[in-house]
Design an enzyme around this catalytic site. Structure first.
Site, PDB file in Angstrom:
ATOM      1  N   HIS A 139      31.167  39.456  37.712  1.00  0.00           N
ATOM      2  CA  HIS A 139      32.169  38.509  38.190  1.00  0.00           C
ATOM      3  C   HIS A 139      33.128  39.141  39.190  1.00  0.00           C
ATOM      4  CE1 HIS A 139      34.533  40.251  34.748  1.00  0.00           C
ATOM      5  NE2 HIS A 139      35.534  40.089  35.596  1.00  0.00           N
TER       6      HIS A 139
ATOM      7  N   ASP B 221      26.734  39.395  33.084  1.00  0.00           N
ATOM      8  CA  ASP B 221      27.947  39.822  33.775  1.00  0.00           C
ATOM      9  C   ASP B 221      27.783  41.283  34.174  1.00  0.00           C
ATOM     10  OD1 ASP B 221      30.379  39.880  34.968  1.00  0.00           O
ATOM     11  OD2 ASP B 221      31.571  39.722  33.129  1.00  0.00           O
TER      12      ASP B 221
ATOM     13  N   GLY C  48      42.139  43.525  35.719  1.00  0.00           N
ATOM     14  CA  GLY C  48      41.830  44.698  36.530  1.00  0.00           C
ATOM     15  C   GLY C  48      40.956  45.699  35.808  1.00  0.00           C
TER      16      GLY C  48
ATOM     17  N   SER D 137      38.220  44.846  34.348  1.00  0.00           N
ATOM     18  CA  SER D 137      36.850  44.352  34.446  1.00  0.00           C
ATOM     19  C   SER D 137      35.937  45.377  35.105  1.00  0.00           C
ATOM     20  CB  SER D 137      36.799  43.065  35.260  1.00  0.00           C
ATOM     21  OG  SER D 137      37.113  41.957  34.475  1.00  0.00           O
TER      22      SER D 137
ATOM     23  N   SER E 200      33.632  43.150  30.439  1.00  0.00           N
ATOM     24  CA  SER E 200      33.473  41.805  30.981  1.00  0.00           C
ATOM     25  C   SER E 200      34.765  41.010  30.853  1.00  0.00           C
ATOM     26  CB  SER E 200      32.332  41.079  30.264  1.00  0.00           C
ATOM     27  OG  SER E 200      32.259  39.735  30.670  1.00  0.00           O
TER      28      SER E 200
END
Length: 380
Positions: free
Chosen positions: A224, A252, A332, A334, A349
């Site tokens: 993402h 993801d 942030g 991720s 994720s």
């Protein structure tokens, strides 16, 4: 956080240790790696802080979890169709293996595991989950996963939405697909991408995310965070690489190739909070094992593996085969690294909560990403 001179020195020292011009390479492996010469004090510190352990307890737990990972593979093999899943029991320091056939108990116990007789095999539960994956879920359903402890597929619904007709209809339909247990949560999952702020490892467009793990030729991260073809800027704002592959929702994960002038090292950053961690493989930790996460916003935090093969229902769509943890994260983080001991586990994720009040976070398992793109994990 900007790369400090200390970090550069650490990276330089690592390069000298493994050989100039590139580190020793290793492929993704399901077998546990050899014992490292020492356990990082940073890892022990984080486990003491986040899991409430003493240093001796943390060291003992890491040894027990390493044994449990080996025993789980052996138990799955010898029990065959009777295998009902497994989990690490922190109170005993032993792996518990669920079995549908009483005749397999002695063989599994001989491996050093405890056993529990159950009605449904892991294959049957996986089949139930696959049937749920084919359903369209409303946003009031947070996700679902196979839970070996309850010997069922656990469907998690958002408490505030539990009486909504669409949620009730989904739960009713789910119960017709196999053994299902319904639990409630106060929070809906969300991804951990964030708007651009200074001093973090990479940016794509106006999104800031975190590097997961180095692979030969680049790194893996969350899907993402960017689409295939998107340009990536590094921590200093310079051109860093390009998304070569990306999948979200459904999965993801993503692969970013890097430009000349950048290099990869088998390191998970401690962000100045704990010493950096070397990556030596990607043996999967069992449910119940301790696990730590590194991200560009909240740095380093630890917790435990709560569930595997969970479908997480984000507002953007469902993501399958995720692992749930008790580790906190924030915007942030991720794409950042999940690691157990020195073994890579996955990329961050999303989740709910924060690192002030706590929460839960899901990661995409790294071995799936490596297999999807034909990548080789960069190991020490």
């Amino acid at each position: 956080m900007r790369r400090t001179s200390a970090l550069r020195a650490a990276v330089a020292a690592l390069m000298l240790t493994v050989g100039l011009g590139g580190a020793h390479s290793g492929t993704a492996s399901a077998a546990p790696a050899a014992d490292p010469p020492t356990v990082s004090s940073g890892l022990l510190d984080a486990m003491q802080q986040d899991l409430g352990l003493t240093k001796n307890q943390a060291e003992k737990r890491l040894r027990a979890e390493k044994t449990a990972a080996r025993v789980e593979n052996d138990a799955r093999r010898i029990s065959g169709s009777s295998y009902g899943g497994a989990w690490f029991e922190a109170t005993t320091g032993r792996l518990v293996v669920a079995l549908t056939d009483r005749n397999d108990e002695a063989d599994v116990r001989a491996l050093g595991a405890d056993t529990r007789l159950v009605r449904h095999s892991a294959a049957a539960l996986d089949g139930t989950k696959s049937r749920l994956d084919a359903l369209a879920a409303p946003v009031g359903v947070a996700g679902w996963h196979v839970d070996p402890r309850s010997n069922s597929v656990v469907v998690t619904v958002v408490r505030a939405a539990r009486t909504e007709p669409a949620v009730r209809a989904f739960v009713a339909q789910a119960r017709t697909k196999g053994p299902v247990t319904v639990v409630e949560t106060a929070n809906a999952p969300r991804t951990y991408a964030a708007g651009t702020v200074g001093g973090d490892p990479y940016y794509t467009g106006n999104v800031r995310c975190s590097i997961g793990f180095s692979v030969h030729g680049g790194f893996v991260t969350a899907g993402h965070c960017g689409r295939a073809g998107a340009a990536v800027r590094g921590w200093d704002g310079s051109a860093m690489g390009t998304f070569q592959g990306s999948s979200f929702p459904g999965d993801d994960y993503a692969y970013v190739s890097i430009h000349s002038g950048w290099w990869t090292v088998p390191v998970v950053l401690g962000w100045g909070t704990v010493p950096d961690r070397l990556v030596r493989g990607s043996a999967e930790a069992p449910v119940g094992a301790s696990i730590c996460r590194s991200g560009s916003t909240t740095r380093w935090h630890c917790g435990t593996v709560l569930a595997k093969n969970e479908t997480v229902n984000y507002s953007q769509g469902a993501v399958h085969q995720m692992t749930k943890t008790s580790v906190c994260a924030e915007g942030g983080d991720s794409g950042g690294s999940f690691i157990s001991g020195d073994q890579a586990q996955g990329v961050t994720s999303g989740g709910w909560g924060n690192c002030s009040s706590g929460g839960e976070t899901w990661f995409q398992p790294v071995n799936e990403i490596l297999g999807r793109y034909g990548l080789t994990l960069h190991t020490a």
